[in-house]
Design an enzyme around this catalytic site. Structure first.
Site, PDB file in Angstrom:
ATOM      1  N   ASP A  10       8.838   0.908   3.783  1.00 24.01           N
ATOM      2  CA  ASP A  10       7.914   0.283   2.829  1.00 24.01           C
ATOM      3  C   ASP A  10       6.586   0.108   3.550  1.00 24.01           C
ATOM      4  O   ASP A  10       6.351   0.777   4.558  1.00 24.01           O
ATOM      5  CB  ASP A  10       8.497  -1.033   2.282  1.00 24.01           C
ATOM      6  CG  ASP A  10       8.975  -1.940   3.393  1.00 24.01           C
ATOM      7  OD1 ASP A  10       8.272  -2.037   4.419  1.00 24.01           O
ATOM      8  OD2 ASP A  10      10.059  -2.539   3.257  1.00 24.01           O
TER       9      ASP A  10
ATOM     10  N   LYS B  23       6.901  -0.824  -2.851  1.00 23.36           N
ATOM     11  CA  LYS B  23       6.447  -1.017  -4.239  1.00 23.36           C
ATOM     12  C   LYS B  23       6.124   0.318  -4.894  1.00 23.36           C
ATOM     13  O   LYS B  23       5.535   1.195  -4.311  1.00 23.36           O
ATOM     14  CB  LYS B  23       5.210  -1.905  -4.246  1.00 23.36           C
ATOM     15  CG  LYS B  23       5.542  -3.323  -3.911  1.00 23.36           C
ATOM     16  CD  LYS B  23       4.676  -4.281  -4.703  1.00 23.36           C
ATOM     17  CE  LYS B  23       5.126  -5.712  -4.480  1.00 23.36           C
ATOM     18  NZ  LYS B  23       4.959  -6.159  -3.088  1.00 23.36           N
TER      19      LYS B  23
ATOM     20  N   MET C 262       7.099 -14.853   4.580  1.00 24.07           N
ATOM     21  CA  MET C 262       6.899 -14.736   3.130  1.00 24.07           C
ATOM     22  C   MET C 262       6.425 -16.078   2.565  1.00 24.07           C
ATOM     23  O   MET C 262       6.845 -16.488   1.476  1.00 24.07           O
ATOM     24  CB  MET C 262       8.202 -14.301   2.437  1.00 24.07           C
ATOM     25  CG  MET C 262       8.673 -12.930   2.902  1.00 24.07           C
ATOM     26  SD  MET C 262      10.263 -12.435   2.224  1.00 24.07           S
ATOM     27  CE  MET C 262      11.400 -13.297   3.305  1.00 24.07           C
TER      28      MET C 262
END
Ligand code: SAH
Length: 265
Positions: A39, A60, A178
């Site tokens: 990713d 994504k 995150m």
């Protein structure tokens, strides 16, 4: 299953982003693998090491949603069964919030040979390069790494922020991955649990990338600090006395940790 000898899947950690922090094993595998599934998290410099025709982006997709995990799992198996050696490249360490554990179990269930190649996790490496040691003889004897992805207000949150505040109060460091979006929520939860307003907090954005930035504030000014610097993911938030260390060392700090970043503060 085909008669073909299956390839091997390598679950590889890329480290936080500086190619100099790849392990020797990771670098060798990146140059040898038939295909690299990744990713965006390994960062542009590391992805650029892999020729485009050997890369598959499973991050994504157009429209913003992620490739479903089941699809990534089956792509790994399909490549291996077709005889290809696959690197599944993950930012940091593959087993620190990277879903590497799930992928490993899937490969085992499917009978696909695999190998795990650890990486320098951003939870320790990104603050470290920015002059924030996650433990320190004088300031922190424990470190806890959590996800900030969950809303602390939600009843089904897996994290007990009152218990985490107690760990910090007892001389621990809290590292939040995150944790950019929910910063206001968990900063408030930690304050409500009794942590002091002036407790140091550092945010390391794109740690070890060429455009890295670090900002330092306190639990009380955290949201302001984030918003003024317009911090975006990926970023690591460090909460605890150790976060104040950077200010004492930043002038001599070299490499990709000092003030060389876009707005290193
Ligand atoms: N497996 C990774 C973590 C995956 S979760 C590791 O061990 O580092 C994704 C989170 O990692 C991001 O939201 C951010 O909090 C953190 N992260 C990854 N790379 C980073 C970097 N270079 N700088 C700051 N944070 C990073």
């Amino acid at each position: 299953m085909s008669d073909e000898t299956p390839g091997t899947v390598y679950l590889v950690g890329s480290g936080p982003g500086d190619p100099g922090l790849l392990t020797v094993r990771a670098r060798d595998l990146l140059s040898e693998a038939d295909v690299v599934l990744h990713d965006k998290l390994p960062g542009p410099e590391i992805l650029d090491l892999v020729p485009e025709d050997r890369r598959e982006d499973v991050g994504k997709r157009a429209g913003g949603e992620r490739t479903p995990q089941a699809e990534t799992n089956s792509r790994l198996v399909d490549h291996a069964r077709a005889g290809r050696d696959v690197v599944r490249l993950k930012g940091g360490d593959p087993f620190v919030f990277g879903r590497g554990g799930e992928e490993m179990e899937h490969l085992a269930r499917e009978g696909v040979p695999f190998e795990v190649v650890p990486g320098v996790t951003s939870a320790v490496g990104a603050p470290g390069v920015a002059g924030v040691p996650v433990t320190h003889r004088d300031h922190a004897s424990a470190v806890t790494v959590v996800t900030g992805h969950e809303d602390p207000e939600k009843d089904d949150s897996a994290l007990d922020w009152t218990a985490l505040a107690a760990l910090v109060d007892a001389g621990g460091t809290l590292v939040v991955l995150m944790g950019v979006g929910h910063l206001p929520d968990y900063a408030a939860a930690l304050r409500d649990a009794g942590l002091p307003a002036d407790l140091p907090l550092a945010v390391v954005e794109r740690g070890t990338w060429p455009d890295h930035r670090t900002v330092v504030g306190t639990l009380e000014t955290a949201v302001e600090t984030r918003d003024e610097a317009d911090v975006e993911p990926p970023a690591v938030v460090v909460i605890g006395e150790v976060a104040a260390t950077r200010e004492r060392v930043v002038e001599q700090l070299g490499g990709r940790g000092g003030d060389g970043g876009a707005d290193g503060g």
